[in-house]
Design an enzyme around this catalytic site. Structure first.
Site, mmCIF file in Angstrom:
data_model
loop_
_atom_site.group_PDB
_atom_site.id
_atom_site.type_symbol
_atom_site.label_atom_id
_atom_site.label_comp_id
_atom_site.label_asym_id
_atom_site.label_seq_id
_atom_site.Cartn_x
_atom_site.Cartn_y
_atom_site.Cartn_z
ATOM 1 N N LYS A 110 81.222 15.255 25.203
ATOM 2 C CA LYS A 110 81.423 16.591 24.638
ATOM 3 C C LYS A 110 82.659 17.198 25.281
ATOM 4 C CE LYS A 110 79.360 21.138 24.064
ATOM 5 N NZ LYS A 110 78.117 21.923 24.040
ATOM 6 N N GLU A 166 81.147 8.255 30.352
ATOM 7 C CA GLU A 166 80.084 9.255 30.167
ATOM 8 C C GLU A 166 78.944 8.688 29.316
ATOM 9 O OE1 GLU A 166 79.228 12.229 31.029
ATOM 10 O OE2 GLU A 166 80.966 13.308 31.786
ATOM 11 N N LYS A 174 81.434 14.887 20.289
ATOM 12 C CA LYS A 174 81.595 16.241 19.769
ATOM 13 C C LYS A 174 82.869 16.860 20.326
ATOM 14 C CE LYS A 174 79.227 20.643 20.169
ATOM 15 N NZ LYS A 174 78.195 21.358 20.861
ATOM 16 N N ARG A 187 79.854 30.223 19.024
ATOM 17 C CA ARG A 187 79.614 31.184 20.106
ATOM 18 C C ARG A 187 79.459 32.594 19.551
ATOM 19 N NH1 ARG A 187 83.910 28.433 24.374
ATOM 20 N NH2 ARG A 187 82.758 26.469 24.595
ATOM 21 N N LYS A 245 84.937 26.315 30.056
ATOM 22 C CA LYS A 245 83.924 25.289 30.337
ATOM 23 C C LYS A 245 84.536 23.971 30.822
ATOM 24 C CE LYS A 245 80.336 27.280 27.374
ATOM 25 N NZ LYS A 245 79.187 26.986 26.483
#
Ligand code: PBG
Length: 324
Positions: A196, A234, A249, A206, A218
């Site tokens: 992500k 990951e 994503k 959001r 983030k």
């Protein structure tokens, strides 16, 4: 080599093109994200996501019946949490009577066959709008995954078929898997947001949940858009930790990553066509600059061609209608 080979031979009619088609888009590929809010008879529009709404539980039940009747087999649940319930530790996230937990129970009692996937992350519950617990402007990893595991457990107890951690903390899949096993939820699946990226494409989402970070961004937990090898790493780690389905994503800008992961792993791969992607097409179509349905199908097909098995998309209903 020409003239022995004439590639246009295989393109000359719809029937021949169908015979040699390499990728298919079917309704079985689609998962629909849904936004839930408190109240009754509430259907709130979301500015940058025309056609998407925040629904109260009573309307959610009707929506899920419709969605199932269209052949869509999975919904991804996101809740809008009242400001007064937000804190730094995401306490409301593990409330057995919380909106998410009630939503899961309502859906499972209305359409038991529907595969219900819940979002596991603190941001909608966080007074800071971050996916983890904050201390001195840092997002803490290990205390956060403790809460995420309890959150996932409470979703499983409510009847969720899959929990979908979207937070990008390290070790959360293992923590969730262990917690579910110990509590006897052996059949609850994990669809992990594995690769992500820290993306500006999440803007409309959001807005929908009022969950934008209150400070900073983030980038200390979501991935750097520049990275490719890290995505493989990951994803492999998430599978080792117990993920059943892995996810990439956003979608369109990361098709190379979808292919890369397809070439490296055997697990089912999901791709999330996120809110900003949806908003771009809606805006262009509204202006008459793009053919909405044609571009929508082209994009969804591109995910399949890149190697995705599943697609989370706000277009799921429109696409299901068009394909059937
Ligand atoms: C929450 C979460 C986000 C999305 C899915 N889960 C937002 C974020 O990480 O900031 C984005 C989905 C979308 O844009 O459609 N962790």
């Amino acid at each position: 080599m020409y003239p022995n080979q004439r590639n246009r031979r295989l393109r000359q009619s719809p029937a021949i093109r169908a015979l040699v088609s390499e990728s298919q888009l079917t309704v079985n590929d689609l998962m629909l994200p849904l936004f839930i809010c408190e109240g009754t008879q509430v259907k709130e529009s979301i500015d940058a996501m025309p056609g998407c709404f925040r629904l109260s539980l009573d309307l959610l039940k009707e929506e899920v019946k419709t969605v199932w009747s269209m052949g869509i087999k999975a919904v991804l649940i996101f809740v809008k949490v009242a400001d007064n319930l937000k804190d730094n530790h995401g306490t409301e996230a593990i409330n057995p009577a919380g909106l998410m937990q009630r939503a899961v129970r309502e859906i499972k009692s209305t359409v038991p066959e529907m595969v219900v996937m819940t979002d596991v992350a603190l941001d909608p519950y966080s007074s800071y709008g971050h996916d983890g617990i904050v201390e001195h402007n840092k997002i803490l990893n290990d205390p956060t995954i403790e809460v995420l595991a309890q959150m996932a457990l409470s979703h499983a107890q409510a009847g969720a078929d899959f929990v979908a951690p979207s937070d990008m903390m390290d070790g959360r899949v293992l923590k969730i898997r262990t917690t579910l096993e110990e509590a006897g939820f052996l059949d609850t699946g994990i669809m992990s947001y594995s690769a992500k990226y820290a993306s500006a494409f999440y803007g409309p989402f959001r807005e929908a949940l009022d969950s934008a970070p209150g400070f900073g961004d983030k980038q200390t937990y979501q991935m750097d858009s520049a990275n490719r090898l890290e995505a493989i790493n990951e994803t492999l780690r998430d599978i080792e930790e117990g993920a059943d389905i892995v996810m990439i994503k956003p979608g369109l800008a990361y098709l190379d990553i979808v292919r890369e992961i397809r070439d490296n792993i055997d697990a089912p791969i999901a791709v999330y066509q996120v809110s900003g992607e949806y908003a771009m097409l809606k805006a262009a179509a509204e202006k008459g600059w793009l053919d909405h349905d044609a571009v929508m199908v082209e994009q969804l097909l591109a995910f399949k061609r890149a190697g995705a098995n599943l697609i989370a998309t706000y277009h799921a209903k429109e696409a299901a209608q068009l394909i059937s």
